[in-house]
Design an enzyme around this catalytic site. Structure first.
Site, PDB file in Angstrom:
ATOM      1  N   SER A 151       0.852  -1.190   0.000  1.00 17.04           N
ATOM      2  CA  SER A 151       0.000   0.000   0.000  1.00 17.04           C
ATOM      3  C   SER A 151       0.887   1.238   0.000  1.00 17.04           C
ATOM      4  O   SER A 151       2.008   1.221   0.525  1.00 17.04           O
ATOM      5  CB  SER A 151      -0.898   0.026   1.239  1.00 17.04           C
ATOM      6  N   TYR A 163      -1.183  -0.561  10.162  1.00 16.27           N
ATOM      7  CA  TYR A 163      -1.348  -0.859   8.736  1.00 16.27           C
ATOM      8  C   TYR A 163      -0.109  -0.420   7.958  1.00 16.27           C
ATOM      9  O   TYR A 163       0.411  -1.166   7.110  1.00 16.27           O
ATOM     10  CB  TYR A 163      -2.590  -0.137   8.214  1.00 16.27           C
TER      11      TYR A 163
END
Length: 261
Positions: free
Chosen positions: A150, A163
């Site tokens: 990501s 995350y």
């Protein structure tokens, strides 16, 4: 009469395994990979109906697909998944580590469970699946692994340190594995999506702060000023899995509409 004991077994067929393949980027990747000629295993943790829907889409695209249940954060479940694939007469030639979750919170309030659950699924899960696949890939001297990271691993957002850490770890793992496995003909790459129209993005938009953050990013920071579509990420994944990228390894390709520029 042929002596079956002396007849060599037919070589196992190549297969694709996409973790978290029942929706979002995983589903789009399964469909995009339908024309590789390999059976596609659509991994899911709980939602069999969604996995079946992905399989139907793959078959509509001219491919073959099978649902495969297993929680990637559980090493025993991953081992069972690979045993099932082998029992079917296949070996994982193409692995897409896509399974991922979010559990957002500001660092001072983040629970240990929120931290561990995200790292366990997003990073440990990719490791478990990769380790299981490498033993066969190295023997056959072929294979392609794509880790779905990501842009958060490059440019973290407040409230997402778990995350961001998991996705940055995936990109580092990608580089290290590429160095280790190149001699065996195994390529390892990653994609780093930005804001993509998935269930995960909907969860971000569900809070007022999340919606405001998204609006700011898309209007002021992303060069293309829109969220991406899962198929736009899937097309890059397909490139990295295909012979077209035969001299590409150790790379992270950012697919974020210019968010990180």
């Amino acid at each position: 009469m042929t002596n079956s004991a002396s007849t060599p077994a037919a070589p196992a067929e190549r297969a694709v395994l996409v973790t978290g393949g029942s929706r979002g980027i995983g589903r789009a990747a399964c469909v995009a990979l339908a024309d590789l000629g390999q059976v596609i295993y659509v991994n899911y943790a709980r939602d069999r109906a969604a996995a079946d829907a992905t399989c139907a889409l793959v078959e509509q695209a001219g491919g073959r697909a099978r649902p495969l249940q297993g929680a990637v954060e559980d090493p025993a479940a991953v081992q069972a998944m690979f045993e099932q694939i082998r029992a079917d007469g296949h070996w994982v030639h193409t692995l897409v580590n896509n399974a991922g979750i979010v559990a957002d919170n500001m660092a001072a309030m983040m629970t240990l469970e929120q931290w561990r659950s995200v790292l366990s699924t997003n990073l440990d899960g990719a490791f478990h699946c990769t380790r299981a696949a490498l033993s066969t890939m190295s023997v056959r001297k072929a294979g392609s692994i794509v880790n779905v990271a990501s842009v958060s691993g490059l440019r973290a957002q407040p409230g997402q340190i778990n995350y961001a850490a998991s996705k940055a770890g995936l990109m580092a793992m990608t580089r290290g594995l590429a160095r280790e496995m190149g001699r065996y003909g195994v390529r390892v790459n990653a994609v780093a999506p930005g804001f993509i129209e998935t269930d995960m993005l909907e969860s971000v938009k569900s809070s007022e702060r999340g919606q405001a953050m998204l609006d700011e990013a898309l209007k002021q920071q992303a060069a293309l000023r829109r969220a991406g579509k899962p198929k736009e990420v899937a097309s890059v994944i397909r490139f990295l899995c295909s012979p077209a990228s035969s001299y590409v390894t150790g790379q992270t390709i950012v697919v974020d509409g210019g968010l990180s520029v």
